[in-house]
Scaffold this motif. Structure first.
Motif, PDB file in Angstrom:
ATOM      1  N   ASP A  41       0.845  -1.206   0.000  1.00  0.00           N
ATOM      2  CA  ASP A  41       0.000   0.000   0.000  1.00  0.00           C
ATOM      3  C   ASP A  41       0.875   1.248   0.000  1.00  0.00           C
ATOM      4  OD1 ASP A  41      -2.290  -1.539   0.088  1.00  0.00           O
ATOM      5  OD2 ASP A  41      -2.296  -1.596   2.295  1.00  0.00           O
ATOM      6  N   SER A  43       2.070   4.977   0.886  1.00  0.00           N
ATOM      7  CA  SER A  43       2.004   5.683   2.164  1.00  0.00           C
ATOM      8  C   SER A  43       1.793   7.174   1.928  1.00  0.00           C
ATOM      9  CB  SER A  43       3.287   5.455   2.965  1.00  0.00           C
ATOM     10  OG  SER A  43       4.407   5.975   2.258  1.00  0.00           O
ATOM     11  N   ALA A 372      -4.215   3.660   8.620  1.00  0.00           N
ATOM     12  CA  ALA A 372      -4.495   3.491   7.186  1.00  0.00           C
ATOM     13  C   ALA A 372      -5.871   4.063   6.881  1.00  0.00           C
ATOM     14  CB  ALA A 372      -4.405   2.019   6.791  1.00  0.00           C
ATOM     15  N   SER A 374      -9.104   3.554   3.825  1.00  0.00           N
ATOM     16  CA  SER A 374      -9.641   2.765   2.718  1.00  0.00           C
ATOM     17  C   SER A 374     -10.623   3.611   1.910  1.00  0.00           C
ATOM     18  CB  SER A 374     -10.331   1.508   3.255  1.00  0.00           C
ATOM     19  OG  SER A 374      -9.426   0.724   4.006  1.00  0.00           O
ATOM     20  N   TRP A 408      -3.391   8.745  -5.775  1.00  0.00           N
ATOM     21  CA  TRP A 408      -3.645   7.366  -5.336  1.00  0.00           C
ATOM     22  C   TRP A 408      -4.923   6.808  -5.961  1.00  0.00           C
ATOM     23  CZ3 TRP A 408      -3.049  10.700  -0.697  1.00  0.00           C
ATOM     24  CH2 TRP A 408      -1.697  10.870  -0.358  1.00  0.00           C
ATOM     25  N   SER A 411      -5.164   3.059  -6.118  1.00  0.00           N
ATOM     26  CA  SER A 411      -5.095   2.313  -4.859  1.00  0.00           C
ATOM     27  C   SER A 411      -6.397   2.466  -4.092  1.00  0.00           C
ATOM     28  CB  SER A 411      -3.923   2.816  -3.991  1.00  0.00           C
ATOM     29  OG  SER A 411      -2.690   2.690  -4.678  1.00  0.00           O
ATOM     30  N   ASP A 412      -6.789   1.377  -3.464  1.00  0.00           N
ATOM     31  CA  ASP A 412      -7.996   1.409  -2.641  1.00  0.00           C
ATOM     32  C   ASP A 412      -7.682   1.574  -1.166  1.00  0.00           C
ATOM     33  OD1 ASP A 412      -9.687   1.121  -4.816  1.00  0.00           O
ATOM     34  OD2 ASP A 412      -9.613  -1.065  -4.731  1.00  0.00           O
ATOM     35  N   ARG A 413      -6.357   1.587  -0.842  1.00  0.00           N
ATOM     36  CA  ARG A 413      -5.965   1.715   0.563  1.00  0.00           C
ATOM     37  C   ARG A 413      -4.612   2.417   0.627  1.00  0.00           C
ATOM     38  NH1 ARG A 413      -3.507  -1.255   4.759  1.00  0.00           N
ATOM     39  NH2 ARG A 413      -4.706  -1.313   6.708  1.00  0.00           N
ATOM     40  N   ILE A 414      -4.460   3.292   1.593  1.00  0.00           N
ATOM     41  CA  ILE A 414      -3.186   3.981   1.788  1.00  0.00           C
ATOM     42  C   ILE A 414      -2.813   3.879   3.247  1.00  0.00           C
ATOM     43  CG2 ILE A 414      -3.486   5.599  -0.143  1.00  0.00           C
ATOM     44  CD1 ILE A 414      -4.372   7.696   1.844  1.00  0.00           C
ATOM     45  N   ARG A 415      -1.466   3.874   3.463  1.00  0.00           N
ATOM     46  CA  ARG A 415      -0.946   3.856   4.834  1.00  0.00           C
ATOM     47  C   ARG A 415      -0.672   5.285   5.267  1.00  0.00           C
ATOM     48  NH1 ARG A 415       3.786   2.166   4.929  1.00  0.00           N
ATOM     49  NH2 ARG A 415       4.174   1.785   2.711  1.00  0.00           N
TER      50      ARG A 415
END
Length: 417
Positions: A41, A43, A372, A374, A408, A411-415
């Motif tokens: 994921d 960041s 995180a 979502s 992003w 991406s479906d999720r980031i930290r």
């Protein structure tokens, strides 16, 4: 001599091939395993992200626009007469009253026309007075004639009665009696004629005097018009206020209708706001407005909505109902916030960077451990300047990222660091 054995040599070659095949298979397996691993994921620095908590309650639906303060009362002063600018008696920024003279013009033709009109008017007035005197004398003569005929008729009538009485006693002949009665009858007819002639003379006098009066009135109006044109050579402010502009210079020739100056009342200002076309559809007359002059805020109301669109905006005029703060002058840049409606008991959040009214967007919702976030699909409703209604996808208390997260999109999720 020792002769090498072929079987040992072959075994060594086979062993080498097997080692190579094992290495190739190991590399292939590792490559396949790595290719099947999910990417880590991405960041994001938590401290640089703008976040807000979803709330439930009342929301003020507003629109905002930039604008300027303009006077409500502006007078553009045109040239009523042609002429040449002789004097300039006021400068831009001067406080003037309605009767203040700003410019003096000259026009010899207008001055001469005024003198000629006055002369004709005085001549017509003298003719009217002469006519009244003549008609008065004529009327008196006619009345005198009627009076004389009436007197003669009365005498003849009395004498005819005497003759009839004497005739009945035989003292007068029938011929004398008849002659006297005829004379009385003639005088009676003449009296009627003179009365009719007097009425006709009165009607004639009335008509002639009315015609002469009308001519005098027309000449008087002509004098007034010329006087107005002559007075217009002294250009006056017309209202109390501040002289904003003077469009001509001394010595310049001006034409009829040319704009000479502009005067505005600085104590009565309004705000002209430019609202984006997409946000102006719900604006109505009478809605509350808050005008920010950057030195104070003034309440007001919407008093006019321009029906046309220019450069993607519509102009909305707002009155200023409060006391003007210091520095509030014409042409001052201001911000205006218009209250469209009050929404009660709705779910709302601060407006995301890419959140549009009545749309569905992807927002990152921060997970409970705050390490995180979502992506969730959020359906948005009615919007305001800084808030927007949430119809679906979030609940009260959710923490969402409102910053620009386009980097992003894959991406479906980031930290969160």
């Amino acid at each position: 001599m020792d002769v090498p054995r072929k079987s040992a040599k072959n075994k060594k070659r086979i062993r080498k091939i097997l080692y190579s095949l094992a290495a190739i298979l190991a590399v292939g397996g590792i490559t396949l395993a790595v290719s099947r691993l999910k990417p880590a994921d991405p960041s994001a620095p938590d401290g640089t992200l703008f976040k807000d908590t979803v709330k439930r309650g009342n929301m003020l639906r507003q629109v905002r626009g930039l604008g300027t303060l303009v006077p409500e009362e502006i007078r553009y002063i045109p040239a009523i007469s042609q002429g040449r600018v002789e004097k300039r008696l006021a400068q831009q920024g001067d406080h003037v009253s309605a009767g203040s003279i700003l410019l003096e013009l000259s026009n010899p033709e207008i001055e001469q026309a005024f003198l000629d009109a006055e002369s004709r008017y005085r001549g017509a007035g003298a003719n009217l007075n002469t006519l009244k005197a003549q008609m008065g004398k004529q009327l008196l003569d006619q009345k005198s004639t009627l009076q004389q005929v009436t007197s003669d008729f009365k005498k003849a009538k009395m004498q005819a009665e005497v003759f009839r009485e004497l005739g009945s006693k035989g003292l007068k002949s029938s011929l004398e009696v008849n002659l006297q009665e005829i004379a009385a009858s003639d005088l009676e007819n003449r009296q009627k004629i003179e009365e009719q002639r007097l009425l006709a003379n009165q009607e004639e006098i009335k008509a002639r005097l009315a015609a002469e009066d009308e001519q005098v009135r027309q000449l008087k109006d002509a004098v007034q018009l010329r006087r107005t044109q002559l007075e217009a050579l002294k250009v006056r402010a017309g209202i109390d206020g501040v002289l904003q502009t003077v469009e001509v210079q001394v010595g310049q020739q001006v034409t009829l209708g040319q704009n000479l100056a502009r005067v505005a009342n600085p104590l009565r200002l309004k705000a002209e706001l430019r609202i984006a076309e997409t946000q102006a559809k719900d604006i109505q007359l009478g809605q509350e407005v808050e005008i920010d002059t950057r030195n104070g805020k003034i309440p007001g109301k919407v008093i006019r909505i321009d029906p046309s669109v220019q450069n993607g905006t519509r102009t909305v005029d707002a009155s200023l109902d409060g006391e003007l703060p210091k520095g509030a002058v014409a042409d001052l840049s201001v911000d205006g916030t218009i209250l469209l409606e009050r929404l009660e008991n709705v779910l709302w959040v601060s407006r995301p960077v890419h959140g549009q009214e009545n749309s569905t967007v992807g927002l990152f919702k921060v997970e409970p451990d705050r390490t995180a976030a979502s992506r969730v699909q959020v359906k948005l409703g009615r919007s305001s300047v800084n808030q927007i209604e949430v119809l679906d996808g979030l609940k009260e208390g959710d923490l969402v990222i409102l910053s620009d997260t386009s980097q992003w999109d894959n991406s479906d999720r980031i930290r969160l660091n």
